[in-house]
Design a protein around this motif. Structure first.
Motif, PDB file in Angstrom:
ATOM      1  N   ILE A 136     -82.455  45.319  74.209  1.00 45.27           N
ATOM      2  CA  ILE A 136     -81.047  46.033  73.595  1.00 45.27           C
ATOM      3  C   ILE A 136     -81.485  46.197  72.217  1.00 45.27           C
ATOM      4  O   ILE A 136     -81.686  45.259  71.418  1.00 45.27           O
ATOM      5  CB  ILE A 136     -79.928  45.173  73.790  1.00 45.27           C
ATOM      6  CG1 ILE A 136     -79.343  44.759  75.210  1.00 45.27           C
ATOM      7  CG2 ILE A 136     -78.731  45.900  73.361  1.00 45.27           C
ATOM      8  CD1 ILE A 136     -78.304  44.119  75.518  1.00 45.27           C
TER       9      ILE A 136
ATOM     10  N   LYS B 199     -71.106  49.590  82.592  1.00 49.47           N
ATOM     11  CA  LYS B 199     -71.725  50.447  81.473  1.00 49.47           C
ATOM     12  C   LYS B 199     -70.503  50.905  80.359  1.00 49.47           C
ATOM     13  O   LYS B 199     -70.984  50.573  79.149  1.00 49.47           O
ATOM     14  CB  LYS B 199     -71.894  51.964  81.945  1.00 49.47           C
ATOM     15  CG  LYS B 199     -72.620  52.867  81.132  1.00 49.47           C
ATOM     16  CD  LYS B 199     -73.190  54.161  81.571  1.00 49.47           C
ATOM     17  CE  LYS B 199     -74.348  55.086  80.920  1.00 49.47           C
ATOM     18  NZ  LYS B 199     -74.831  56.116  81.791  1.00 49.47           N
ATOM     19  N   ILE B 200     -69.323  51.048  80.479  1.00 48.40           N
ATOM     20  CA  ILE B 200     -68.400  51.392  79.516  1.00 48.40           C
ATOM     21  C   ILE B 200     -68.106  49.969  78.576  1.00 48.40           C
ATOM     22  O   ILE B 200     -68.218  49.798  77.636  1.00 48.40           O
ATOM     23  CB  ILE B 200     -67.191  51.813  79.943  1.00 48.40           C
ATOM     24  CG1 ILE B 200     -67.490  53.289  80.346  1.00 48.40           C
ATOM     25  CG2 ILE B 200     -66.141  51.811  78.779  1.00 48.40           C
ATOM     26  CD1 ILE B 200     -66.311  54.285  80.850  1.00 48.40           C
TER      27      ILE B 200
ATOM     28  N   GLU C 255     -71.318  45.748  73.121  1.00 51.12           N
ATOM     29  CA  GLU C 255     -72.997  45.787  72.884  1.00 51.12           C
ATOM     30  C   GLU C 255     -73.171  44.855  71.471  1.00 51.12           C
ATOM     31  O   GLU C 255     -74.144  44.022  71.591  1.00 51.12           O
ATOM     32  CB  GLU C 255     -73.356  46.961  72.316  1.00 51.12           C
ATOM     33  CG  GLU C 255     -74.935  47.225  72.173  1.00 51.12           C
ATOM     34  CD  GLU C 255     -75.383  48.456  71.972  1.00 51.12           C
ATOM     35  OE1 GLU C 255     -76.577  48.732  71.443  1.00 51.12           O
ATOM     36  OE2 GLU C 255     -74.755  49.321  72.007  1.00 51.12           O
TER      37      GLU C 255
ATOM     38  N   ASN D  25     -80.955  47.130  68.802  1.00 48.77           N
ATOM     39  CA  ASN D  25     -79.777  47.453  67.710  1.00 48.77           C
ATOM     40  C   ASN D  25     -80.359  48.252  66.582  1.00 48.77           C
ATOM     41  O   ASN D  25     -81.815  48.938  66.739  1.00 48.77           O
ATOM     42  CB  ASN D  25     -79.109  46.067  67.067  1.00 48.77           C
ATOM     43  CG  ASN D  25     -80.362  45.191  66.406  1.00 48.77           C
ATOM     44  OD1 ASN D  25     -81.447  45.801  66.262  1.00 48.77           O
ATOM     45  ND2 ASN D  25     -79.939  43.997  66.518  1.00 48.77           N
TER      46      ASN D  25
ATOM     47  N   TYR E 159     -75.049  43.958  83.135  1.00 42.15           N
ATOM     48  CA  TYR E 159     -74.583  44.406  81.890  1.00 42.15           C
ATOM     49  C   TYR E 159     -75.664  44.591  80.903  1.00 42.15           C
ATOM     50  O   TYR E 159     -75.479  45.652  80.070  1.00 42.15           O
ATOM     51  CB  TYR E 159     -73.537  43.445  81.247  1.00 42.15           C
ATOM     52  CG  TYR E 159     -74.094  41.934  80.882  1.00 42.15           C
ATOM     53  CD1 TYR E 159     -74.770  41.665  79.794  1.00 42.15           C
ATOM     54  CD2 TYR E 159     -73.730  40.924  81.780  1.00 42.15           C
ATOM     55  CE1 TYR E 159     -74.941  40.409  79.439  1.00 42.15           C
ATOM     56  CE2 TYR E 159     -74.167  39.764  81.685  1.00 42.15           C
ATOM     57  CZ  TYR E 159     -74.699  39.571  80.418  1.00 42.15           C
ATOM     58  OH  TYR E 159     -75.039  38.175  80.196  1.00 42.15           O
TER      59      TYR E 159
ATOM     60  N   LEU F 275     -77.057  48.996  79.474  1.00 41.51           N
ATOM     61  CA  LEU F 275     -77.687  49.123  77.844  1.00 41.51           C
ATOM     62  C   LEU F 275     -79.046  49.694  77.990  1.00 41.51           C
ATOM     63  O   LEU F 275     -79.232  50.627  77.249  1.00 41.51           O
ATOM     64  CB  LEU F 275     -77.206  48.113  77.117  1.00 41.51           C
ATOM     65  CG  LEU F 275     -75.798  47.971  76.897  1.00 41.51           C
ATOM     66  CD1 LEU F 275     -75.538  46.578  76.012  1.00 41.51           C
ATOM     67  CD2 LEU F 275     -75.164  48.893  76.064  1.00 41.51           C
TER      68      LEU F 275
ATOM     69  N   ASP G 170     -79.478  53.051  79.174  1.00 38.96           N
ATOM     70  CA  ASP G 170     -78.933  54.033  78.330  1.00 38.96           C
ATOM     71  C   ASP G 170     -79.636  54.235  77.051  1.00 38.96           C
ATOM     72  O   ASP G 170     -79.418  55.449  76.673  1.00 38.96           O
ATOM     73  CB  ASP G 170     -77.583  53.291  77.888  1.00 38.96           C
ATOM     74  CG  ASP G 170     -76.540  54.219  77.572  1.00 38.96           C
ATOM     75  OD1 ASP G 170     -76.338  55.468  78.033  1.00 38.96           O
ATOM     76  OD2 ASP G 170     -75.524  53.902  76.679  1.00 38.96           O
ATOM     77  N   GLN G 171     -80.484  53.417  76.731  1.00 41.71           N
ATOM     78  CA  GLN G 171     -81.440  53.606  75.693  1.00 41.71           C
ATOM     79  C   GLN G 171     -82.873  53.897  75.919  1.00 41.71           C
ATOM     80  O   GLN G 171     -83.465  54.890  75.261  1.00 41.71           O
ATOM     81  CB  GLN G 171     -81.611  52.455  74.753  1.00 41.71           C
ATOM     82  CG  GLN G 171     -80.180  51.930  74.355  1.00 41.71           C
ATOM     83  CD  GLN G 171     -80.485  50.473  73.528  1.00 41.71           C
ATOM     84  OE1 GLN G 171     -81.469  49.952  73.718  1.00 41.71           O
ATOM     85  NE2 GLN G 171     -79.437  50.190  72.675  1.00 41.71           N
TER      86      GLN G 171
ATOM     87  N   ALA H  80     -70.123  47.420  78.390  1.00 44.55           N
ATOM     88  CA  ALA H  80     -71.224  47.162  77.820  1.00 44.55           C
ATOM     89  C   ALA H  80     -71.318  47.614  76.528  1.00 44.55           C
ATOM     90  O   ALA H  80     -71.818  47.176  75.438  1.00 44.55           O
ATOM     91  CB  ALA H  80     -72.504  47.208  78.920  1.00 44.55           C
ATOM     92  N   ARG H  81     -71.064  48.882  76.570  1.00 39.81           N
ATOM     93  CA  ARG H  81     -71.205  49.508  75.237  1.00 39.81           C
ATOM     94  C   ARG H  81     -70.059  49.141  74.332  1.00 39.81           C
ATOM     95  O   ARG H  81     -70.403  48.903  73.098  1.00 39.81           O
ATOM     96  CB  ARG H  81     -70.845  51.266  75.329  1.00 39.81           C
ATOM     97  CG  ARG H  81     -72.099  51.927  75.930  1.00 39.81           C
ATOM     98  CD  ARG H  81     -71.675  53.378  76.382  1.00 39.81           C
ATOM     99  NE  ARG H  81     -72.470  54.221  76.714  1.00 39.81           N
ATOM    100  CZ  ARG H  81     -72.469  55.387  77.297  1.00 39.81           C
ATOM    101  NH1 ARG H  81     -71.482  55.913  77.276  1.00 39.81           N
ATOM    102  NH2 ARG H  81     -73.601  56.086  77.895  1.00 39.81           N
ATOM    103  N   LEU H  82     -68.909  48.878  74.670  1.00 38.66           N
ATOM    104  CA  LEU H  82     -67.813  48.320  73.548  1.00 38.66           C
ATOM    105  C   LEU H  82     -68.367  46.923  73.165  1.00 38.66           C
ATOM    106  O   LEU H  82     -68.017  46.692  71.873  1.00 38.66           O
ATOM    107  CB  LEU H  82     -66.664  48.204  74.593  1.00 38.66           C
ATOM    108  CG  LEU H  82     -65.696  49.384  74.993  1.00 38.66           C
ATOM    109  CD1 LEU H  82     -64.820  49.124  75.909  1.00 38.66           C
ATOM    110  CD2 LEU H  82     -65.322  50.055  73.495  1.00 38.66           C
TER     111      LEU H  82
END
Length: 503
Positions: free
Chosen positions: A326, A493-494, A500, A328, A359, A363, A366-367, A496-498
């Protein structure tokens, strides 16, 4: 970092300011050609070998064993190691020789198993246990001790990715980790041991050897009596369960000799090297919610500073193996800068099929495709058993396998093996530690060879939702994950974004 503070400020409660530390024993550098300090290392790529060496260290100890782990499971591996410690402590007591055993276990509510009832039994054998961060406020509760260490007499030590549990030592019947540790012999082992004592003596540690009952007082006498009687019954049941756990079963009698025989034979295949320049780095104890918001929080985060300096110093290539990926903002920018300057950056991590955390995969996927377009070469493990990884039981070959090693290679002569994942938890919350070795191309080549073997079971992501195997054939970008796993990841997905910043 601003986003992180904004997300977490609602959880924060005021608390006392933690005190600062000097560099030692959380940062130390030994360079044989300069200071004459010689340190040997051995990379432990196999779980059974790493477990056997831990048992061997306990049996050879003459003065002290200290152990520190994020997870200590109450399974076969966890039991065998505790029984070895109890046996060793009793032997030294009978011989009238002073001997100390100290254990630090993180008290994370989601994974904590070796509680005060087990500590009570161990204490009768002279074994002390301290629990890290039994926090009440939600923000401080995020700060976990993710360090992993066993040190013997301040002469030998092991750190790396492995917690204490069957799945970390290639023995679980459902899921196992391909992990990596590093054994150190020399004066740096004393530094590692001293860093343990820095944690042990810190005010955030709770040392409780006796569980207790909190009795209730109520004007309704009958109700009060019933509740207290029930609490006492539960208390005694837990005490009995703890005592039963430490009985030497037939399973233990059969497994222990087998682990030692197979594990020590595998260990012979892993060479011992002299490290010309060894660095030990660890985060400092004491960080909490208030330190994130109101202190110079960066003073606690020593390891990431060392890692970022090493990454920016690479001249040609950077390789990162991490179970979680992940990126950052600081990490993402570092990768982008390296790629923009023509540096090769390769990553090996888990696919959806091999991960133990959907989870995180939400992410990651997503990246990763955006970074692949910038030049990153991402490889994902496919969850299959690695044929050249010897195991004690054939059954474990048929289960799902995932990566858990935390390793970095800088150019052709520098490595890092430790506890640090590529995620926000390791970057901001968890206390981590690592060994760096510079100046040995032989060590780097040995490590590369083992990683190359692991990558035979990996797929390379080559475009949006596309991946290929080692022969160039198109394969599933999720590593062959079942439909249920894909659905679960998408459901994450949602959320996990919240969340993160906490992952």
């Amino acid at each position: 970092m601003i986003r992180l503070k904004l997300v977490l400020v609602i959880f924060s409660l005021f608390s006392s300011v933690a005190y600062g530390f000097g560099d030692y024993p959380y940062y130390d550098v030994h360079e044989t050609a300069v200071d004459g300090k010689k340190n040997d290392l051995r990379m432990l790529h196999n779980g059974l070998a790493s477990l056997a060496l831990r048992i061997d260290m306990i049996r050879r100890a003459e003065k002290e064993i200290v152990m520190e782990y994020f997870i200590w499971e109450r399974d076969l591996t966890g039991k065998i190691l505790l029984l070895e410690l109890m046996r060793k402590s009793r032997q030294m007591q009978k011989a009238n020789k002073p001997f100390k055993v100290k254990i630090i276990v993180d008290k994370s509510i989601t994974i904590f198993e070796v509680n005060e009832y087990y500590a009570e039994v161990l204490n009768k054998y002279g074994i002390e246990i301290a629990y890290h961060n039994r926090a009440l406020d939600p923000l401080t509760a995020q700060f976990r001790d993710h360090r992993k260490l066993i040190a013997m007499d301040g002469v030998e030590a092991i750190t790396g990715g492995r917690n204490i549990g069957d799945d970390y030592f290639d023995m679980d019947k459902e899921y196992n980790f391909l992990d990596r540790d590093v054994w150190v012999k020399g004066p740096m082992a004393r530094t590692m041991r001293d860093s343990f004592m820095g944690y042990w003596n810190h005010k955030r540690m709770v040392k409780e050897a006796t569980p207790f009952i909190v009795e209730e007082f109520s004007p309704l006498v009958r109700s009060q009596r019933r509740r207290n009687t029930l609490k006492l019954e539960i208390h005694e049941r837990k005490r009995k369960e703890a005592r039963e756990f430490f009985k030497v079963t037939e399973e233990v009698k059969l497994a222990s000799p087998k682990i030692m025989k197979v594990g020590m034979e595998i260990l012979k295949k892993f060479p011992v090297y002299n490290c010309p320049k060894m660095t030990f780095a660890s985060d400092l104890p004491g960080s909490r919610g208030a330190s994130l918001l109101f202190e110079d929080y960066d003073k606690y985060r020593l390891l990431r500073k060392v890692i970022f300096n090493k990454m920016y110093a690479v001249k040609k290539s950077l390789f990162i193996e991490s179970p979680y990926w992940i990126l950052n903002k600081p990490y993402g920018q570092t990768i982008k800068d390296l790629l923009a300057n023509g540096k090769e950056v390769t990553a090996l991590t888990n696919s959806l099929n091999s991960t133990d955390a959907y989870y995180v995969s939400a992410l990651f996927y997503d990246q990763v495709f955006n970074y692949e377009k910038l030049g990153l070469r991402p490889f994902i493990y496919n969850a299959d058993f690695l044929d050249n990884n010897p195991v004690a039981e054939k059954k474990v070959k048929d289960v799902r396998w995932g990566l858990h090693a935390k390793t970095q290679i800088y150019d052709d002569d520098s490595i890092m093996i430790g506890t640090y994942n590529i995620d926000n938890r390791s970057d901001h919350f968890n206390n981590e530690m690592a060994i760096f070795c510079d100046g040995s191309k032989e060590i780097v080549q040995d490590l590369r060879n083992n990683i190359k073997e692991r990558m035979t079971q990996a797929y390379e992501i080559t475009d949006d939702m596309q991946a290929t195997d080692g022969k160039g054939n198109s394969v599933d970008v999720f590593g062959g994950a079942p439909k249920e796993a894909i659905k679960s990841m998408r459901n994450w997905k949602i959320p996990a974004r919240l969340f993160e910043p906490l992952m």
